[in-house]
Design an enzyme around this catalytic site. Structure first.
Site, mmCIF file in Angstrom:
data_model
loop_
_atom_site.group_PDB
_atom_site.id
_atom_site.type_symbol
_atom_site.label_atom_id
_atom_site.label_comp_id
_atom_site.label_asym_id
_atom_site.label_seq_id
_atom_site.Cartn_x
_atom_site.Cartn_y
_atom_site.Cartn_z
ATOM 1 N N GLY A 106 -47.610 -12.605 36.105
ATOM 2 C CA GLY A 106 -47.958 -13.893 36.697
ATOM 3 C C GLY A 106 -47.833 -13.857 38.206
ATOM 4 O O GLY A 106 -48.308 -12.936 38.869
ATOM 5 N N TYR A 139 -53.392 3.903 43.325
ATOM 6 C CA TYR A 139 -52.138 3.786 42.579
ATOM 7 C C TYR A 139 -51.349 5.086 42.775
ATOM 8 O O TYR A 139 -51.507 6.048 42.035
ATOM 9 C CB TYR A 139 -52.403 3.580 41.087
ATOM 10 C CG TYR A 139 -53.009 2.264 40.687
ATOM 11 C CD1 TYR A 139 -53.093 1.194 41.570
ATOM 12 C CD2 TYR A 139 -53.481 2.067 39.381
ATOM 13 C CE1 TYR A 139 -53.658 -0.016 41.185
ATOM 14 C CE2 TYR A 139 -54.035 0.868 38.987
ATOM 15 C CZ TYR A 139 -54.123 -0.168 39.886
ATOM 16 O OH TYR A 139 -54.681 -1.366 39.498
#
Length: 301
Positions: free
Chosen positions: A221, A71
């Site tokens: 999602g 990250y």
């Protein structure tokens, strides 16, 4: 529902092995940049803002932070931001990281071989400023055998570099393969309203085995790294209106209602979104709400 006084304790607790955490945690993927995670042209996030969000998360009772050495943006690393913001770490703070995938500085991805995992673990230790890692998830790519890689991490656990092991992006078969080698405290897979309804039984099975299920992209999602699209179904919007909350809060609350072993790790670099995410842990959905949302989920919407 007011959110300014709600802390992560409202979500209840779960244990990752012997480490008790609040079920609402924080995901660090979005911290190093604004916009889409992992995008080559992503703008680095303001350093002071990122540090402030991390410190505020802990003030709000978040004691589970999910991160990874991969990250990072052009100027920012999630692990080093966590170290800068929170070290010396609170005694109850659990930092979960993941290994397997690797990004080089140019952003190129590769998947570590078993013998490369120790280097990844040591990289996380260095960046976080720790002498051991609380939880390390082995993130898998594809439906390949997990045994060699998980076995390598089990050896590092035996050596004291890792306290607990988890797995990510896995099938039930891969979980069983890993559990035959060493205890597994969590499964981290993509899951949410309308996302992978075929995972419902797997989610339940994890609970029956005492394993935490940690959905990622529970808000985003299918938007995944790009974030939520804003295209919420009528059912989500109706429940949100009824409770006076946002659609994102409904999505988080729904995942927490899937079982006491289901954790949430929403990520944000925005202080207001952080407060709202934590407050979602106090949202109690009715049977009617759940029936409506479950119907949407099963349709894969």
């Amino acid at each position: 529902m007011t959110s300014h006084t709600i802390t992560a304790a409202a979500s209840g607790t779960w244990k990752l092995g012997d480490l008790e955490i609040n079920r609402i945690g924080f995901g660090a993927m979005r911290l190093p940049q604004t916009g889409e995670a992992f995008a080559a042209d992503a703008a680095p996030r303001d350093r002071d803002q990122a540090i402030a969000v991390l410190r505020r998360a802990v003030e709000l009772g978040v004691n589970h932070i999910d991160t990874a050495a991969f990250y990072f943006s052009r100027l920012r690393s999630a692990n080093e931001l966590i170290n800068r913001a929170l070290a010396p770490y609170p005694d109850d703070l659990v930092i979960t990281t993941k290994v397997g995938p690797h990004r080089d500085p140019s952003g190129e991805w590769w998947h570590a071989e078993p013998e490369q995992l120790r280097g990844q673990v040591e990289e996380n230790l260095r960046q976080l400023g720790r002498d051991h890692l609380d939880v390390v998830n082995l993130r898998m790519l594809g439906n390949r055998s997990i045994a060699d890689r998980f076995g390598a991490l089990a050896e590092l656990r035996d050596a004291g570099l890792i306290r607990h092991l988890g797995v990510s992006n896995v099938t039930p078969e891969q979980l069983a393969e890993a559990r035959a080698i060493a205890p597994v405290v969590c499964v981290q897979n993509q899951y949410g309203i309308g996302v992978r309804p075929d995972h419902d039984a797997f989610v339940r099975d994890c609970g029956e085995q005492g394993i935490a299920f940690v959905p990622f992209y529970a808000i985003a999602g299918t938007g995944r790294e790009a974030g939520a699209s804003g295209a919420d179904g009528d059912e989500v919007l109706a429940v949100a209106r009824a409770h006076g909350v946002s659609a994102a809060q409904v999505r988080l609350a729904w995942t927490l209602h899937r079982g006491p072993h289901v954790l949430a790790i929403p990520g944000t670099g925005d202080p207001d979104h952080l407060t709202a995410n934590v407050a979602a842990g106090a949202l109690r959905l009715s049977e009617d709400d759940l029936a409506l949302l479950d119907g949407l989920h099963r349709r894969g919407a």
